[in-house]
Design an enzyme around this catalytic site. Structure first.
Site, PDB file in Angstrom:
ATOM      1  N   LYS A  51       0.886  -1.164   0.014  1.00  0.00           N
ATOM      2  CA  LYS A  51      -0.532  -0.257   0.361  1.00  0.00           C
ATOM      3  C   LYS A  51       0.450   1.682   0.008  1.00  0.00           C
ATOM      4  CE  LYS A  51      -3.627  -2.370   2.146  1.00  0.00           C
ATOM      5  NZ  LYS A  51      -5.002  -2.852   3.312  1.00  0.00           N
ATOM      6  N   GLN A  95      -4.865  -1.696   9.224  1.00  0.00           N
ATOM      7  CA  GLN A  95      -4.121  -3.116   8.337  1.00  0.00           C
ATOM      8  C   GLN A  95      -5.170  -4.148   9.795  1.00  0.00           C
ATOM      9  OE1 GLN A  95      -3.877  -3.644   5.249  1.00  0.00           O
ATOM     10  NE2 GLN A  95      -4.117  -6.281   5.810  1.00  0.00           N
ATOM     11  N   ASP A 118     -10.917   1.989   3.700  1.00  0.00           N
ATOM     12  CA  ASP A 118     -11.422   0.951   3.833  1.00  0.00           C
ATOM     13  C   ASP A 118     -13.090   0.971   3.454  1.00  0.00           C
ATOM     14  OD1 ASP A 118      -9.539  -1.191   4.066  1.00  0.00           O
ATOM     15  OD2 ASP A 118      -9.057  -0.674   6.044  1.00  0.00           O
TER      16      ASP A 118
HETATM   17  N1  GUN Z   1      -7.054  -7.613   5.711  1.00  0.00           N
HETATM   18  C1  GUN Z   1      -7.315  -7.885   4.848  1.00  0.00           C
HETATM   19  N2  GUN Z   1      -8.437  -7.353   3.980  1.00  0.00           N
HETATM   20  C2  GUN Z   1      -8.264  -6.028   4.149  1.00  0.00           C
HETATM   21  C3  GUN Z   1      -8.405  -4.635   4.182  1.00  0.00           C
HETATM   22  O1  GUN Z   1      -9.316  -4.680   2.618  1.00  0.00           O
HETATM   23  N3  GUN Z   1      -8.421  -3.449   4.928  1.00  0.00           N
HETATM   24  C4  GUN Z   1      -7.244  -3.790   6.034  1.00  0.00           C
HETATM   25  N4  GUN Z   1      -7.316  -2.685   6.551  1.00  0.00           N
HETATM   26  N5  GUN Z   1      -7.565  -5.029   6.097  1.00  0.00           N
HETATM   27  C5  GUN Z   1      -7.449  -5.591   5.506  1.00  0.00           C
END
Ligand code: GUN
Length: 296
Positions: A51, A95, A118
């Site tokens: 990211k 995350q 998100d």
């Molecule tokens: N863990 C697995 N998928 C995601 C996601 O789309 N966003 C976040 N923040 N954590 C994740």
């Protein structure tokens, strides 16, 4: 036809970079994403690193915040409060998963909905469900974007979604049923209590599989000509690879790919689209802020 997430991701990044460059040319700052990683889960580390790297690729700035797994819930919530108040931060992601002593829903609900890139905050989910403008969860948004860019017809089709998670299955079932393009499907949401899953799968014009079960869907469960979207991602030991593993999805793609009219590969299908949508969401909240500054 392969629905190529890698190719589409690159296309989206080029589009975003043009927008960022135009802002820089006007003397404006670029969008800024704060990405928080708690603990040392190897997969989460890779996701957050990607990211941050993606931000650099399109010209965003980012804050990569690494916290040890023993951070208290209060410390994390306080940090989120600071980032909420920080004018220089447009988007925030934490995350998931989090260590067991930190309540996920509290963390999600502490992030200001306008910075929730998100799309997990109940306000964003609620707005999405009502068809109002909202930040959409990245994976469902990525699936919709892929269907849009490949001009897959969806109106009046039967879309079967397997899996009802808050992150993928439930939101994508809402989006596919909405009066939008793509959308306007008749949607069936299947889950672990569904009886005779195969019978539903065989009725699917569009099959979206987010079951979290390795190679769960075989070719005999797929209608000829169906569009198959595989959200799964599993590491399988493979000594012939440098990494020691290969990635497979929730679908037995080799056989299903022969039967489907279009499908997403794993890797290189939905995964890159999730990454791209996070950056699109970050652009969305940044741009929304700029427009509101212009109007006020
Ligand atoms: N863990 C697995 N998928 C995601 C996601 O789309 N966003 C976040 N923040 N954590 C994740």
């Amino acid at each position: 036809m392969i629905l190529d997430g890698n190719f589409t991701r690159k296309q989206i990044y080029e589009e975003l970079k043009i927008r960022v460059d135009a802002q820089l040319a006007k003397g404006k700052r670029p969008p800024c994403l704060a990405a928080i990683l708690v603990g040392e889960d190897p997969a989460s580390q890779v996701y957050v690193n990607n990211k941050v790297r993606d931000c650099e690729e399109v010209g965003y700035t980012s804050r990569h915040i690494r916290l040890t797994a023993d951070i208290t819930e209060k410390e994390l919530l306080d940090l989120l409060g600071e980032l909420n108040a920080d004018e220089a931060v447009d988007g925030i992601i934490v995350q998931l998963p989090l260590p067991a002593h930190i309540e996920e829903s509290k963390v999600i609900e502490t992030i200001q909905p306008g910075k929730d890139v998100d799309g997990f905050h109940p306000i964003n989910i609620g707005r999405m469900s009502k068809g109002l403008s909202a930040v959409l969860p990245a994976t469902p948004a990525g699936i919709m974007e892929l269907l849009r860019r490949y001009q897959i017809p969806t109106v009046g089709k039967h879309c079967v979604v397997i899996g009802r998670s808050n992150i993928v299955g439930t939101p994508v079932s809402i989006l596919m049923g909405r009066n939008t393009e793509p959308g306007n499907c008749t949607v069936t949401l299947c889950h672990s209590h569904t009886r005779d899953l195969k019978a539903y799968c065989l009725q699917a014009d569009i099959l979206i599989v987010a079951a979290g079960k390795q190679e769960f869907i075989s070719a005999d469960m797929v209608k000829p000509g169906a569009v198959v979207i595989d959200v799964g991602m599993h590491r399988v030991p493979d000594a012939s690879r440098k990494t020691g593993f290969r990635l497979v999805g929730d679908v037995q793609l080799e056989d299903v790919g022969q039967k489907a009219s279009a499908y997403t590969p794993v890797p290189g299908g939905v995964g890159p689209m999730t990454r791209a949508m996070l950056l699109m969401n970050t652009w969305q909240v940044y741009w929304h802020k700029i427009l509101s500054e212009v109007i006020s």
